[in-house]
Design a protein around this motif. Structure first.
Motif, PDB file in Angstrom:
ATOM      1  N   GLY A  89     -26.604 -33.607   1.869  1.00  0.00           N
ATOM      2  CA  GLY A  89     -25.246 -33.997   2.230  1.00  0.00           C
ATOM      3  C   GLY A  89     -25.162 -34.434   3.681  1.00  0.00           C
ATOM      4  N   PHE A  90     -25.846 -33.689   4.528  1.00  0.00           N
ATOM      5  CA  PHE A  90     -25.847 -34.004   5.954  1.00  0.00           C
ATOM      6  C   PHE A  90     -26.520 -35.350   6.217  1.00  0.00           C
ATOM      7  N   TYR A  91     -27.693 -35.526   5.618  1.00  0.00           N
ATOM      8  CA  TYR A  91     -28.479 -36.718   5.925  1.00  0.00           C
ATOM      9  C   TYR A  91     -27.791 -37.978   5.391  1.00  0.00           C
ATOM     10  N   ALA A  92     -27.245 -37.864   4.185  1.00  0.00           N
ATOM     11  CA  ALA A  92     -26.557 -39.022   3.611  1.00  0.00           C
ATOM     12  C   ALA A  92     -25.329 -39.372   4.451  1.00  0.00           C
ATOM     13  N   THR A  93     -24.632 -38.351   4.913  1.00  0.00           N
ATOM     14  CA  THR A  93     -23.461 -38.611   5.756  1.00  0.00           C
ATOM     15  C   THR A  93     -23.881 -39.269   7.066  1.00  0.00           C
ATOM     16  N   LEU A  94     -24.991 -38.774   7.616  1.00  0.00           N
ATOM     17  CA  LEU A  94     -25.485 -39.327   8.880  1.00  0.00           C
ATOM     18  C   LEU A  94     -25.878 -40.793   8.719  1.00  0.00           C
ATOM     19  N   GLN A  95     -26.557 -41.104   7.610  1.00  0.00           N
ATOM     20  CA  GLN A  95     -27.068 -42.455   7.414  1.00  0.00           C
ATOM     21  C   GLN A  95     -26.007 -43.416   6.907  1.00  0.00           C
ATOM     22  N   LEU A  96     -25.179 -42.928   6.003  1.00  0.00           N
ATOM     23  CA  LEU A  96     -24.235 -43.827   5.331  1.00  0.00           C
ATOM     24  C   LEU A  96     -22.844 -43.756   5.939  1.00  0.00           C
ATOM     25  N   GLY A  97     -22.632 -42.759   6.789  1.00  0.00           N
ATOM     26  CA  GLY A  97     -21.358 -42.666   7.485  1.00  0.00           C
ATOM     27  C   GLY A  97     -20.199 -42.210   6.626  1.00  0.00           C
ATOM     28  N   SER A  98     -20.503 -41.712   5.437  1.00  0.00           N
ATOM     29  CA  SER A  98     -19.398 -41.272   4.584  1.00  0.00           C
ATOM     30  C   SER A  98     -19.687 -39.903   3.985  1.00  0.00           C
ATOM     31  N   PRO A  99     -18.863 -38.916   4.311  1.00  0.00           N
ATOM     32  CA  PRO A  99     -19.071 -37.591   3.734  1.00  0.00           C
ATOM     33  C   PRO A  99     -18.945 -37.595   2.209  1.00  0.00           C
ATOM     34  N   LEU A 100     -18.155 -38.525   1.672  1.00  0.00           N
ATOM     35  CA  LEU A 100     -18.016 -38.576   0.212  1.00  0.00           C
ATOM     36  C   LEU A 100     -19.344 -38.950  -0.443  1.00  0.00           C
ATOM     37  N   LEU A 101     -20.026 -39.932   0.154  1.00  0.00           N
ATOM     38  CA  LEU A 101     -21.355 -40.271  -0.355  1.00  0.00           C
ATOM     39  C   LEU A 101     -22.309 -39.102  -0.144  1.00  0.00           C
ATOM     40  N   GLY A 102     -22.121 -38.382   0.963  1.00  0.00           N
ATOM     41  CA  GLY A 102     -22.925 -37.194   1.211  1.00  0.00           C
ATOM     42  C   GLY A 102     -22.787 -36.198   0.069  1.00  0.00           C
ATOM     43  N   ILE A 103     -21.556 -36.027  -0.392  1.00  0.00           N
ATOM     44  CA  ILE A 103     -21.312 -35.106  -1.506  1.00  0.00           C
ATOM     45  C   ILE A 103     -22.008 -35.592  -2.766  1.00  0.00           C
ATOM     46  N   VAL A 104     -21.888 -36.892  -3.036  1.00  0.00           N
ATOM     47  CA  VAL A 104     -22.507 -37.456  -4.238  1.00  0.00           C
ATOM     48  C   VAL A 104     -24.014 -37.243  -4.213  1.00  0.00           C
ATOM     49  N   ILE A 105     -24.629 -37.555  -3.065  1.00  0.00           N
ATOM     50  CA  ILE A 105     -26.087 -37.414  -2.962  1.00  0.00           C
ATOM     51  C   ILE A 105     -26.497 -35.949  -3.114  1.00  0.00           C
ATOM     52  N   SER A 106     -25.721 -35.066  -2.514  1.00  0.00           N
ATOM     53  CA  SER A 106     -26.101 -33.657  -2.616  1.00  0.00           C
ATOM     54  C   SER A 106     -25.983 -33.183  -4.065  1.00  0.00           C
ATOM     55  N   LEU A 107     -25.006 -33.723  -4.808  1.00  0.00           N
ATOM     56  CA  LEU A 107     -24.892 -33.346  -6.223  1.00  0.00           C
ATOM     57  C   LEU A 107     -26.120 -33.811  -7.002  1.00  0.00           C
ATOM     58  N   VAL A 108     -26.598 -35.001  -6.683  1.00  0.00           N
ATOM     59  CA  VAL A 108     -27.783 -35.520  -7.366  1.00  0.00           C
ATOM     60  C   VAL A 108     -28.992 -34.631  -7.061  1.00  0.00           C
ATOM     61  N   ILE A 109     -29.158 -34.300  -5.779  1.00  0.00           N
ATOM     62  CA  ILE A 109     -30.281 -33.448  -5.386  1.00  0.00           C
ATOM     63  C   ILE A 109     -30.174 -32.080  -6.055  1.00  0.00           C
ATOM     64  N   GLY A 110     -28.949 -31.552  -6.104  1.00  0.00           N
ATOM     65  CA  GLY A 110     -28.729 -30.258  -6.746  1.00  0.00           C
ATOM     66  C   GLY A 110     -29.111 -30.313  -8.217  1.00  0.00           C
ATOM     67  N   ALA A 111     -28.746 -31.408  -8.887  1.00  0.00           N
ATOM     68  CA  ALA A 111     -29.090 -31.562 -10.303  1.00  0.00           C
ATOM     69  C   ALA A 111     -30.609 -31.586 -10.477  1.00  0.00           C
ATOM     70  N   LEU A 112     -31.290 -32.270  -9.571  1.00  0.00           N
ATOM     71  CA  LEU A 112     -32.753 -32.330  -9.662  1.00  0.00           C
ATOM     72  C   LEU A 112     -33.378 -30.954  -9.449  1.00  0.00           C
ATOM     73  N   MET A 113     -32.835 -30.208  -8.478  1.00  0.00           N
ATOM     74  CA  MET A 113     -33.359 -28.857  -8.231  1.00  0.00           C
ATOM     75  C   MET A 113     -33.111 -27.973  -9.456  1.00  0.00           C
ATOM     76  N   GLY A 114     -31.930 -28.119 -10.066  1.00  0.00           N
ATOM     77  CA  GLY A 114     -31.620 -27.357 -11.280  1.00  0.00           C
ATOM     78  C   GLY A 114     -32.570 -27.736 -12.405  1.00  0.00           C
ATOM     79  N   LEU A 115     -32.860 -29.031 -12.487  1.00  0.00           N
ATOM     80  CA  LEU A 115     -33.773 -29.530 -13.508  1.00  0.00           C
ATOM     81  C   LEU A 115     -35.160 -28.928 -13.319  1.00  0.00           C
ATOM     82  N   LEU A 116     -35.594 -28.844 -12.080  1.00  0.00           N
ATOM     83  CA  LEU A 116     -36.897 -28.254 -11.769  1.00  0.00           C
ATOM     84  C   LEU A 116     -36.946 -26.803 -12.227  1.00  0.00           C
ATOM     85  N   MET A 117     -35.880 -26.068 -11.909  1.00  0.00           N
ATOM     86  CA  MET A 117     -35.819 -24.658 -12.314  1.00  0.00           C
ATOM     87  C   MET A 117     -35.824 -24.559 -13.841  1.00  0.00           C
TER      88      MET A 117
END
Lengths: 311, 341
Positions: A55-83
């Motif tokens: 969330g932090f990195y996407a916000t830093l790069q893309l300048g939008s906290p909303l995109l940060g949220i979206v990216i973090s959800l994707v990463i979270g889904a991948l981590m859940g998938l791994l588990m």
């Protein structure tokens, strides 16, 4: 300016408590689904760290906290998938794989931060959204209706997850899979699929909790930013007896105690600091100890499902 | 079977990522494949937090970089291991560096004292240093920043600058350096203006930047307009201050104005270059340890840095009084008290 009125102090304590409860609430509601389906994921902390970084990195790069949220959800889904892959498909011992996931998330988030950011950097995070009209109500306005979007999301998720878990057929399947997986399997419910879905949802909510820390609270990232909040969220699932309302109660109790003790310290009220900082934990443990009798838990919690065998 | 392989894989992956952020010699050290003749000093640094924490750890890293720059990159080799808050892990890193023949090993944390005593006897020719601390051995230096001195000056500055009359401290854990620094701030505030209040609160953690941010928010909503605090979590509090108009921060360990140029008024800065240079010189003369190296204003190992951008926010009288007090500390006329144990 010393003459701060008492009601102002109470407003600060309550509003802060609600803000502090948000990451616990998000992560614990996610873990609730996971455990309801019969898996316990001790990797919540690691997923939170990954979500916090994403969330932090996407916000830093893309300048939008909303995109940060979206990216973090994707990463979270991948981590859940791994588990899910490790604990459901390969049926690894859940406690160990959860701890593995935690360390993996911790290491990887720290490494990515070092590689791609490299130093303390701050971002423009989520802004508070004052709800029109409601935020003008005296007392309740500033306490309840002057927060950022993720705070509202977390609290709205309580009735929503309650509805999903207890009033929809998917929720029924989740509960069946966590209690009597053999029976659910016989009736044609795919245990594996339900557990995958729950772990992915749980991962997304944990990552969202992490993102809340970096782009909804601190507006920066540092190593180990979650500082144990993921484990507290897991404890709150037990405290809340796997129900959204119980989790809400636990999160609020813990966070209000935390917010209260901060204010006690700040105002210089004569109270030992050591006691103050453990107050939230003490209150939670005491409430847990006196408020419940017999413990109910999803019967198949922690047991990998193998068709044709018992548990 | 599958299960076991997978578990192993996951473990390996984890180790990989963890080691990725662990030990790594800094890129600045000269490539020098064989480089025989030049007498090179090899320094290893073990950190509890990170090299870029904008506080205790980074201040030492920058000191070492300065030493390298002054003495020449071909004369000084620096290796750093970070995130070794756990004393056992730190111990094995320290032992490894000693075995690899590093000349000076800096264990940059008071928590490493007991770990060191187990290791240093096995490597009598190696110089070890740690701090904050007092206990030395023939090959162990202890260093001890007089954090209360800068705290005092910053406290005075805060008291004479605040508009709300409340100075807020966001402390980590009530122990050691933090207490020393905070006690200095409290005395300085009293000296600066008697009716200004200092409010001290602790998060109970050194690295919870979110918690520090929240505590800073509580401090500000309860009236504090100038805040300060030590340890690596302080940046979290500073970030919260930087988001609020007309609230200011005083930093310690190093100058933190880089991330909040409009909110950091001044900083207590540790000059580790001088300390490390002194250790190198003592070692050259044959003194491998046995001394407590005190950092203070008197020898310039601690300094006060103002943020030029916010110079107009500090009343002239405040700055003059602080500068006078600084001279008094240097001359020994003013002794800042330490907290009673």
């Amino acid at each position: 300016m010393e003459g701060v009125v008492n009601s102002d102090i109470i407003i600060i304590i309550l509003a802060t408590g609600i803000r502090l409860a948000t990451p616990y609430l998000l992560a614990a509601l996610g873990e609730m689904f996971v455990q309801r389906s019969g898996v316990y994921n001790l990797g919540v902390e690691g997923i939170m760290m990954m979500g916090a970084f994403a969330g932090f990195y996407a916000t830093l790069q893309l300048g939008s906290p909303l995109l940060g949220i979206v990216i973090s959800l994707v990463i979270g889904a991948l981590m859940g998938l791994l588990m899910a892959l490790v604990s459901v498909t390969f049926k690894a011992e859940q406690g160990i794989s959860g701890i593995g996931l935690y360390m993996f998330g911790w290491g990887l988030s720290g490494l990515l931060f070092r590689l791609y950011v490299g130093g303390i950097t701050s971002v423009e995070g989520l802004k508070a959204i004052k709800i029109p009209f409601l935020s003008n109500i005296p007392f309740f306005g500033p306490v309840l209706f002057d927060h950022n979007g993720l705070v509202y999301t977390a609290f709205l998720l309580v009735p929503l997850t309650g509805f999903i878990l207890f009033k929809t057929s998917w929720g029924l399947n989740v509960r069946a899979v966590g209690n009597k997986p053999e029976a659910a399997d016989t009736l044609g419910v795919s245990v594996v699929r339900i557990r995958y879905q729950c772990l992915i949802v749980g991962g997304m909510l944990a990552a969202l909790a992490g993102a809340f820390l970096t782009i909804g609270q601190a507006n920066m990232y540092a190593d180990n930013i979650t500082a144990g909040r993921g484990f507290i969220a897991i404890a709150l699932v037990y405290f809340g007896r796997w129900s959204p309302w119980g989790i809400l109660l636990g999160s609020l109790l813990f966070s209000l105690a935390d917010s209260f003790q901060s204010m006690v310290q700040v105002l210089g009220i004569n109270f030992p600091y050591e006691l103050a900082v453990i107050l939230p934990y003490m209150v939670t443990i005491i409430a847990l100890a006196i408020s419940y009798g017999r413990v109910w838990a999803p019967a198949a919690l922690g047991k990998p499902f193998q068709r044709g065998t018992r548990g | 079977m599958k299960k076991r392989i997978l578990a192993l894989l996951l473990a390996a992956l984890t180790l990989l990522t963890l080691s990725g952020c662990g030990t790594k010699p800094t890129a600045q050290s000269a490539p020098a494949p064989e480089a025989p003749k030049v007498e090179k000093i090899r320094i290893a640094l073990v950190l509890p937090a990170t090299v870029d924490d904008l506080a205790w750890g980074q201040s030492m890293v920058e000191g070492l970089k300065a030493v390298q720059k002054t003495m020449g990159a071909d004369k000084v080799e620096v290796a750093i291991s970070e995130k070794l808050g756990n004393a056992v892990d730190a111990g094995s890193a320290i032992r490894q560096y000693a075995t690899q023949g590093y000349d000076i090993i800096l264990a940059h944390g008071s928590q490493y004292q007991s770990v060191l005593t187990e290791i240093t006897k096995d490597f009598p020719k190696t110089t070890f240093a740690y701090g904050t601390g007092f206990a030395t051995q023939p090959n162990v230096f202890a260093y001890d920043p007089q954090a209360q001195e800068g705290g005092y000056l910053l406290g005075m500055l805060a008291a004479m600058t605040t508009k709300s009359g409340i100075v807020g401290i966001v402390g980590p854990v009530e122990s050691g350096d933090a207490v020393k620094y905070n006690y200095g701030v409290q005395q300085g505030v009293l000296k600066g203006k008697a009716d200004v209040k200092t409010r001290t609160a602790y998060t109970g953690s050194f690295n919870d930047i979110v918690g520090a941010g929240n505590l800073a928010k509580t401090q500000m909503s309860a009236g504090a307009d100038i805040l300060t605090g030590s340890s690596q979590q302080a940046v979290g509090a500073l970030r919260a201050v930087a988001e609020t108009k007309d609230k200011y921060w005083l930093s310690t360990d190093m100058d933190q104005s880089s991330i909040a140029p409009d909110h950091v008024l001044a900083a207590q800065v540790y000059n580790w270059e001088k300390v490390v240079t002194k250790i190198i010189e003592l070692r050259k003369k044959g003194t491998l340890g046995g001394q407590v190296l005190t950092l203070g204003f008197a020898d310039g190992t601690i300094d006060l840095k103002y943020n030029a951008k916010l110079a107009d926010k500090i009343p002239a009288a405040a700055k003059a009084a602080v500068e006078q007090a600084k001279q008094d500390i240097i001359s020994g006329k003013l002794k800042v008290e330490l907290p009673k144990k």
